[in-house]
Design an enzyme around this catalytic site. Structure first.
Site, PDB file in Angstrom:
ATOM      1  N   ASN A  44      -9.791  -0.447   0.458  1.00  0.00           N
ATOM      2  CA  ASN A  44      -8.828  -0.562   1.546  1.00  0.00           C
ATOM      3  C   ASN A  44      -9.509  -0.382   2.900  1.00  0.00           C
ATOM      4  O   ASN A  44     -10.343   0.513   3.071  1.00  0.00           O
ATOM      5  CB  ASN A  44      -7.732   0.490   1.395  1.00  0.00           C
ATOM      6  CG  ASN A  44      -6.816   0.204   0.223  1.00  0.00           C
ATOM      7  OD1 ASN A  44      -7.080  -0.654  -0.609  1.00  0.00           O
ATOM      8  ND2 ASN A  44      -5.719   0.923   0.160  1.00  0.00           N
ATOM      9  N   HIS A 104      -8.259   9.495   4.900  1.00  0.00           N
ATOM     10  CA  HIS A 104      -7.730   8.416   5.728  1.00  0.00           C
ATOM     11  C   HIS A 104      -7.993   8.695   7.206  1.00  0.00           C
ATOM     12  O   HIS A 104      -8.032   9.844   7.628  1.00  0.00           O
ATOM     13  CB  HIS A 104      -6.212   8.273   5.544  1.00  0.00           C
ATOM     14  CG  HIS A 104      -5.834   7.625   4.250  1.00  0.00           C
ATOM     15  ND1 HIS A 104      -4.868   8.148   3.420  1.00  0.00           N
ATOM     16  CD2 HIS A 104      -6.279   6.501   3.652  1.00  0.00           C
ATOM     17  CE1 HIS A 104      -4.739   7.370   2.362  1.00  0.00           C
ATOM     18  NE2 HIS A 104      -5.576   6.366   2.482  1.00  0.00           N
ATOM     19  N   HIS A 128     -10.032   4.259  -1.339  1.00  0.00           N
ATOM     20  CA  HIS A 128      -9.207   4.519  -0.157  1.00  0.00           C
ATOM     21  C   HIS A 128      -9.997   5.383   0.821  1.00  0.00           C
ATOM     22  O   HIS A 128     -10.925   6.085   0.443  1.00  0.00           O
ATOM     23  CB  HIS A 128      -7.933   5.277  -0.542  1.00  0.00           C
ATOM     24  CG  HIS A 128      -6.891   4.452  -1.199  1.00  0.00           C
ATOM     25  ND1 HIS A 128      -5.690   4.159  -0.607  1.00  0.00           N
ATOM     26  CD2 HIS A 128      -6.855   3.847  -2.418  1.00  0.00           C
ATOM     27  CE1 HIS A 128      -4.958   3.414  -1.432  1.00  0.00           C
ATOM     28  NE2 HIS A 128      -5.653   3.216  -2.537  1.00  0.00           N
ATOM     29  N   GLU A 148      -1.908   8.525   6.754  1.00  0.00           N
ATOM     30  CA  GLU A 148      -1.754   7.096   6.971  1.00  0.00           C
ATOM     31  C   GLU A 148      -0.274   6.751   6.932  1.00  0.00           C
ATOM     32  O   GLU A 148       0.395   6.947   5.919  1.00  0.00           O
ATOM     33  CB  GLU A 148      -2.501   6.271   5.900  1.00  0.00           C
ATOM     34  CG  GLU A 148      -2.362   4.773   6.139  1.00  0.00           C
ATOM     35  CD  GLU A 148      -3.157   3.934   5.140  1.00  0.00           C
ATOM     36  OE1 GLU A 148      -3.477   2.793   5.475  1.00  0.00           O
ATOM     37  OE2 GLU A 148      -3.442   4.426   4.042  1.00  0.00           O
ATOM     38  N   ASP A 159       0.840  -1.193   0.000  1.00  0.00           N
ATOM     39  CA  ASP A 159       0.000   0.000   0.000  1.00  0.00           C
ATOM     40  C   ASP A 159       0.881   1.252   0.000  1.00  0.00           C
ATOM     41  O   ASP A 159       2.074   1.181   0.269  1.00  0.00           O
ATOM     42  CB  ASP A 159      -0.898  -0.055   1.253  1.00  0.00           C
ATOM     43  CG  ASP A 159      -2.083   0.878   1.193  1.00  0.00           C
ATOM     44  OD1 ASP A 159      -2.449   1.316   0.091  1.00  0.00           O
ATOM     45  OD2 ASP A 159      -2.663   1.157   2.272  1.00  0.00           O
ATOM     46  N   HIS A 160       0.305   2.384  -0.274  1.00  0.00           N
ATOM     47  CA  HIS A 160       0.912   3.718  -0.274  1.00  0.00           C
ATOM     48  C   HIS A 160       2.437   3.767  -0.229  1.00  0.00           C
ATOM     49  O   HIS A 160       3.046   3.706   0.829  1.00  0.00           O
ATOM     50  CB  HIS A 160       0.365   4.536   0.885  1.00  0.00           C
ATOM     51  CG  HIS A 160      -1.063   4.919   0.714  1.00  0.00           C
ATOM     52  ND1 HIS A 160      -1.475   5.916  -0.140  1.00  0.00           N
ATOM     53  CD2 HIS A 160      -2.185   4.408   1.260  1.00  0.00           C
ATOM     54  CE1 HIS A 160      -2.793   6.002  -0.108  1.00  0.00           C
ATOM     55  NE2 HIS A 160      -3.253   5.101   0.738  1.00  0.00           N
TER      56      HIS A 160
END
Length: 342
Positions: A273, A213, A251, A169, A95-96
């Site tokens: 997510n 987020h 997201h 996040e 992820d990210h």
């Protein structure tokens, strides 16, 4: 079941889009959270995606060191081995990954997969996310264009963020006006012109429609899942494709209503997510256990406590089962409940 092959993962995403559902993608930062996700997916009869962030990978490697590629490989190897005992199929994803983390996170992991694939194996991760939301759009797309051929060569999928997910996040944080939280069709068209629609390698798009987020109160930012449908229609018209040409990722969905999630899925979301809600489910159950068993987990008034109560396995099982229940809920919201092909 073993972790999905590249072909199985591609089929999973195709099935989701054709069937009008999405796969939950759960962030994991420990062996316990991996086990909880597998438990929940099994109870739900759902396949799914388990993913790790830069911060999660750092934690897997040991919180006193900085070795996120090592941590990500440890995550993948553990998940790959234990998944064999569960009757569901999972895919592994990173992820990210912002630009500063490319050199010590995604690029080393791609290089490791290139070695495995050269020896006749499958990639270690089935997909990787490049998060270029903090750089200008042209640079974002240019880096994605550089990554895509390497991803295609190892038969993996690239996730690209076009737009800005608000909040924070694992150290990836964005501030700014609410207007920046909404992707435009023109931005997506730029990406399609550079990356194609699958012929240069498969990629999925994290478009933004007000997502944030972390934890936020309803009303602070307005989600507009209908925007995803408008972008799909615009791209289909501009590039002469069929309906919903883009595979989309949701997201920052914590706190979203069932109706908002359902509309996003109808508009082409195949992966959503989930992190904040499962974190809370895990920790809330531990807090409850400690309050209820305080005289067992603490040596109070000269007593010795209760080893069976403070054994980490005792409260760990409670935490895993609580997180698993939230996993089941996510599959119900996304429509993947009972859809496992395994």
């Amino acid at each position: 079941m073993p972790v999905a092959t590249p072909e199985q993962y591609a089929e999973m995403l195709d099935r989701a889009k054709a069937g009008g559902f999405a796969y939950p993608a759960f962030n994991a930062s420990s062996s316990q959270s991996i086990n909880a996700i597998l438990q929940g997916l099994t109870e739900a009869g759902s396949d799914g995606i388990i993913q790790v962030t830069t911060g999660g990978a750092d934690y897997f490697a040991g919180h006193t060191v900085k070795a996120r590629a090592t941590g990500a490989l440890a995550f993948a190897r553990f998940a790959t081995e234990v998944a064999k005992s569960y009757p569901v199929t999972i895919a592994l994803h990173t992820d990210h990954c912002p630009k500063p983390a490319l050199e010590d996170f995604v690029l080393p992991l791609i290089a490791e997969s290139e070695k495995v694939v050269a020896d006749g194996g499958n990639p270690i991760f089935q997909s990787h996310m490049w998060d270029g939301s903090a750089v200008p759009l042209d640079e974002n797309i240019e880096i994605a264009k550089e990554l895509l051929p390497r991803m295609k060569a190892i038969r993996a999928i690239l996730e690209v963020e076009i737009g800005v997910v608000g909040g924070e996040e694992d150290g990836v944080q964005h501030e700014g006006s609410n207007e920046a939280l909404y992707t435009t069709t023109a931005d997506v068209a730029k990406a399609v012109e550079a990356l194609g629609l699958g012929e240069q390698g498969r990629w999925i798009a994290a478009l933004t429609f007000g997502n944030v987020h972390g934890v936020y109160k309803p009303g602070n930012v307005k989600l507009r899942p209908e925007l995803l449908g408008e972008i799909q229609e615009g791209i289909a018209s501009q590039f002469g494709t069929g309906a919903k040409p883009l595979d989309l990722v949701f997201h920052g969905g914590s706190g979203s209503t069932d109706e908002e999630i359902a509309l996003a899925v109808r508009n082409g979301v195949v992966k959503m997510n989930i992190d904040t809600d499962t974190q809370y489910a895990f920790t809330r159950s531990v807090a409850g256990y400690m309050f209820q068993n305080y005289d067992g987990v603490l040596k109070v008034d000269g007593e010795v406590g209760n080893k069976k109560a403070y054994d980490p396995r005792a409260w760990g099982k409670v935490a895993e089962s609580a997180m698993a229940a939230r996993v089941v809920q996510a599959t119900q919201q996304l429509g993947s409940h009972g859809q496992s092909k395994s």
